[in-house]
Motif scaffolding. Structure first.
Motif, mmCIF file in Angstrom:
data_model
loop_
_atom_site.group_PDB
_atom_site.id
_atom_site.type_symbol
_atom_site.label_atom_id
_atom_site.label_comp_id
_atom_site.label_asym_id
_atom_site.label_seq_id
_atom_site.Cartn_x
_atom_site.Cartn_y
_atom_site.Cartn_z
ATOM 1 N N MET A 1 0.839 -1.199 0.000
ATOM 2 C CA MET A 1 0.000 0.000 0.000
ATOM 3 C C MET A 1 0.872 1.245 0.000
ATOM 4 S SD MET A 1 -3.215 0.501 -0.160
ATOM 5 C CE MET A 1 -4.729 1.208 0.510
ATOM 6 N N LEU A 2 1.516 1.428 1.123
ATOM 7 C CA LEU A 2 2.285 2.636 1.332
ATOM 8 C C LEU A 2 3.626 2.539 0.599
ATOM 9 C CD1 LEU A 2 2.304 4.021 4.934
ATOM 10 C CD2 LEU A 2 3.827 4.854 3.149
ATOM 11 N N ASN A 3 3.623 2.815 -0.688
ATOM 12 C CA ASN A 3 4.876 2.693 -1.443
ATOM 13 C C ASN A 3 5.836 3.827 -1.106
ATOM 14 O OD1 ASN A 3 3.285 4.582 -2.588
ATOM 15 N ND2 ASN A 3 3.557 3.910 -4.697
ATOM 16 N N GLU A 50 10.335 12.700 -6.243
ATOM 17 C CA GLU A 50 9.996 14.069 -5.859
ATOM 18 C C GLU A 50 10.934 14.533 -4.768
ATOM 19 O OE1 GLU A 50 6.015 14.353 -4.575
ATOM 20 O OE2 GLU A 50 5.191 14.328 -6.596
ATOM 21 N N PHE A 53 11.093 18.416 0.239
ATOM 22 C CA PHE A 53 11.165 19.797 0.701
ATOM 23 C C PHE A 53 11.754 19.917 2.101
ATOM 24 C CE2 PHE A 53 8.421 21.241 -2.635
ATOM 25 C CZ PHE A 53 8.653 22.598 -2.692
ATOM 26 N N MET A 86 -1.384 34.265 -3.309
ATOM 27 C CA MET A 86 -1.137 32.880 -3.707
ATOM 28 C C MET A 86 -0.634 32.824 -5.137
ATOM 29 S SD MET A 86 -3.580 30.695 -1.453
ATOM 30 C CE MET A 86 -4.810 30.279 -2.581
ATOM 31 N N MET B 97 -2.614 24.306 5.231
ATOM 32 C CA MET B 97 -2.121 24.966 4.029
ATOM 33 C C MET B 97 -3.186 24.788 2.963
ATOM 34 S SD MET B 97 1.552 24.536 2.390
ATOM 35 C CE MET B 97 2.239 25.991 3.113
ATOM 36 N N PHE B 98 -3.704 25.902 2.456
ATOM 37 C CA PHE B 98 -4.811 25.717 1.540
ATOM 38 C C PHE B 98 -4.557 26.282 0.147
ATOM 39 C CE2 PHE B 98 -6.067 30.035 1.874
ATOM 40 C CZ PHE B 98 -6.940 30.256 0.821
ATOM 41 N N CYS B 99 -5.287 25.754 -0.819
ATOM 42 C CA CYS B 99 -5.186 26.187 -2.203
ATOM 43 C C CYS B 99 -6.583 26.277 -2.779
ATOM 44 C CB CYS B 99 -4.438 25.166 -3.050
ATOM 45 S SG CYS B 99 -2.827 24.733 -2.413
ATOM 46 N N GLN B 100 -6.774 27.117 -3.782
ATOM 47 C CA GLN B 100 -8.075 27.149 -4.436
ATOM 48 C C GLN B 100 -7.991 26.585 -5.846
ATOM 49 O OE1 GLN B 100 -9.799 31.037 -4.145
ATOM 50 N NE2 GLN B 100 -7.857 32.105 -4.056
ATOM 51 N N LYS B 113 -1.035 17.905 -6.174
ATOM 52 C CA LYS B 113 0.336 17.426 -6.368
ATOM 53 C C LYS B 113 1.314 18.259 -5.567
ATOM 54 C CE LYS B 113 -0.038 15.228 -10.832
ATOM 55 N NZ LYS B 113 -0.377 15.741 -12.177
ATOM 56 N N LYS B 114 1.098 19.547 -5.614
ATOM 57 C CA LYS B 114 1.971 20.446 -4.865
ATOM 58 C C LYS B 114 1.925 20.118 -3.375
ATOM 59 C CE LYS B 114 1.347 24.924 -3.164
ATOM 60 N NZ LYS B 114 0.881 26.317 -3.273
ATOM 61 N N SER B 117 3.667 16.964 -2.527
ATOM 62 C CA SER B 117 5.120 17.073 -2.585
ATOM 63 C C SER B 117 5.673 17.788 -1.349
ATOM 64 C CB SER B 117 5.556 17.782 -3.862
ATOM 65 O OG SER B 117 5.541 19.172 -3.682
ATOM 66 N N ILE B 118 4.818 18.548 -0.683
ATOM 67 C CA ILE B 118 5.224 19.172 0.569
ATOM 68 C C ILE B 118 5.143 18.171 1.712
ATOM 69 C CG2 ILE B 118 4.580 20.993 2.226
ATOM 70 C CD1 ILE B 118 3.568 22.621 -0.005
ATOM 71 N N ARG B 119 4.604 17.013 1.410
ATOM 72 C CA ARG B 119 4.472 15.956 2.428
ATOM 73 C C ARG B 119 3.428 16.282 3.482
ATOM 74 N NH1 ARG B 119 8.167 14.684 -1.224
ATOM 75 N NH2 ARG B 119 9.597 13.001 -0.683
ATOM 76 N N GLN B 142 -3.044 6.076 -1.721
ATOM 77 C CA GLN B 142 -2.048 5.012 -1.830
ATOM 78 C C GLN B 142 -0.710 5.401 -1.228
ATOM 79 O OE1 GLN B 142 -4.149 3.703 -5.772
ATOM 80 N NE2 GLN B 142 -1.916 3.608 -5.998
ATOM 81 N N ARG B 143 -0.491 6.697 -1.207
ATOM 82 C CA ARG B 143 0.738 7.177 -0.585
ATOM 83 C C ARG B 143 0.643 7.136 0.930
ATOM 84 N NH1 ARG B 143 4.535 11.671 -2.559
ATOM 85 N NH2 ARG B 143 4.498 11.373 -4.807
ATOM 86 N N GLY B 144 -0.513 6.712 1.412
ATOM 87 C CA GLY B 144 -0.673 6.655 2.864
ATOM 88 C C GLY B 144 -1.174 7.965 3.451
#
Lengths: 335, 335
Positions: A1-3, A50, A53, A86, B97-100, B113-114, B117-119, B142-144
């Motif tokens: 699951m958690l790749n 990726e 950060f 933003m 952290m929010f985005c529109q 995605k952004k 990538s910040i985890r 899937q990334r947990g």
DNA sequence: CTGTTAGCGCTTTCAG
DNA sequence: CTGAAAGCGCTAACAG
């Protein structure tokens, strides 16, 4: 699951390179064989690599996050400013983390502390109505974190500021009323200690003066908290002997209250009394008659403030500016 | 100027302890001499030590940040939901952290995605009007990274969801009109593919049915983009032979347009035609007559969604729920 | 142009 | 109860 996330190390191993070479290939640095770079990039894409950060932040000592503290996000003005922020942040690879102070200096301070503890690279702030202490902002600056004020700035602090010319906006509004033939123009002003409210009031005063209209003290009333004491001020105005023929208010919601009250009294808007507000709030289009108002370039304020902050963060500029943007009068049927 | 941050190492050196002991003292772990702990804490306070989130994140593999993606922050509903989120996040030591997405599925995807990538530790999302693909959300899972949908959720995805009962809100609104004696009730609905709009429409239909009011096809009109095609629909409605005696609209701005249009036509609201909107937008209090509308518990939605997300992040709960909150009818003078 | 080494600030085994 | 050592993922000298 958690790749598990693929790291720079994985790339290095597969390519039989050292991690530093891979690291270099991944960034825009010289001293790297174009062919090597190509391979690394190709594998990175293939494995869906990726960059982390967090790890990068730890060594670079910069997080690429900008903190924003503003009074309240549910106000259209601030929502728009934030959108502008933003946009610019995104275009420059920064992220925004924002907090609201709810107009409380204490909450403002605790938000700032929280953001600083996250190690933001820079701070964008619009102070609460009651903030007067510069100390906390100076502390932030002393930590090497640039601070840019937007919209509502503190006077006695050396920092970049992006504000809107309130005086000019108010002047425009009152001048417009005068040109329409009004001579008994009242102003429902904001809190006495809030600079934007004072500027608007001075714009009102100066417009009267320029057109040689004597100032009547009874026509100037202050709402100390912007909203809840507005109705009594309006009533006071229409209990006067000499009733005004126009009202300029410090914001749109008070203007809307005026219109409602005048209707109840059977006074016609704009024939008997013209009304002009401030902010171009969505309500201004919806009341009847639609409200003439002053529109501030909030989106632009957000963009500019962010750009200047980023310039400071990246040391492109080291001195402080005070940019003042212009507003626009939107004439509708209430005047 | 730039006074360096004090680290755990500094504390250790001054106290002649090892960094690991200091680290333990600073956290809530057992295996530590109370006296040692006291000393460390005292010195930490004295030197103004602040734990470095970044370093901690790197080893713990969790950032304590929650990502939020919503259509647009300038809408009151979302601003309130976000406020609820910040409250709960704050109380639990998380940051938001929010985005529109600006209602664009592409922008939505790139924001996600952004954030990933910040985890971020978890994701809160209200999908854009046109989002239908579940793939990106599944990838996040899937990334947990737990995902919780709020307000607007995707149907075919296994995730926790917090929504508002649109059907019930609409039903309440229409029932209210029926009880007021209206029998020719029109509905200006939203986009045909948007689930919240469909739910509201079904609430309308079911209320009619329950009270044995025959459904007139001509009284049901769809605005495909919520706003810009609204006026023609309204006009169509009043070009009918048999004009309606009430209108229930999918949102407040369309309701306001209705009121304006009816006024122009000299039709009285609510005497000739009653109008009910949806959302309790600020404009609804300002129009005249003030608009009857359905208020959604947006702040609560934000709070609950965040709490459930945090529970998932911290593994307190592992299964998925779908919580549905109720709305409230606010009766004003337009009905 | 590439590899080696050290280290960012913190947590976490593992011994003592 | 405390310390030594390793390592999170990445960057930055410094040699070669």
């Amino acid at each position: 699951m958690l790749n598990k996330q693929v790291t720079i190390k994985d790339l290095a191993r597969k390519l039989r390179l050292s991690v530093s070479t891979v690291s270099r290939a991944l960034r825009d640095v010289q001293d790297i064989n174009p062919e090597t770079k190509r391979q690394v990039l190709a594998l990175a894409k293939e494995l869906n690599y990726e960059p982390n950060f967090i790890a990068r932040s730890l060594v670079n000592k910069q997080t690429k996050v900008i903190g924003v503290v503003l009074p309240v996000i549910a106000a259209r003005y601030f929502a728009n400013a934030l959108s502008g922020m933003m946009e610019v942040a995104d275009a420059n690879g920064y992220h925004i983390m924002f907090c609201q102070s709810d107009e409380s200096p204490e909450k403002e301070a605790s938000n700032i502390k929280k953001l600083v503890s996250i190690r933001i690279d820079g701070l964008l702030v619009s102070v609460s109505k009651c903030t007067s202490d510069t100390e906390i902002f100076q502390k932030v600056q002393q930590r090497g974190i640039p601070v840019v004020f937007f919209d509502r700035a503190l006077e006695h602090i050396d920092a970049t500021k992006v504000t809107v010319n309130q005086h000019e906006g108010a002047f425009l509004a009152v001048e417009h009323l005068i040109r329409k033939g009004c001579t008994k123009i009242a102003h429902i002003a904001g809190p006495r200690h809030l600079s934007i409210a004072i500027d608007r009031m001075n714009g009102y005063l100066d417009a009267l003066q320029k057109y040689n209209i004597p100032f009547n003290k009874e026509y100037l009333l202050h709402c100390e908290d912007f909203q809840y004491d507005a109705m009594e001020k309006i009533q006071a105005l229409f209990n006067l002997e000499e009733k005004p023929d126009a009202i300029f208010t410090v914001n749109d919601s008070i203007a809307v209250l005026c219109i409602k009250y005048l209707k109840e009294l059977g006074i016609r808007v704009p024939e008997d009394v013209a009304v002009v507000g401030y902010n171009n709030d969505p309500v201004s289009e919806v009341v009847w008659p639609a409200l003439t108002t002053v529109m501030q370039p909030s989106f632009e304020v957000g963009k500019l403030a962010t750009q200047l902050l980023i310039d400071e963060i990246e040391q492109k500029s080291t001195q402080h500016f005070h940019k003042v943007l212009s507003s626009e009068l939107i004439v509708r049927s209430s005047s």
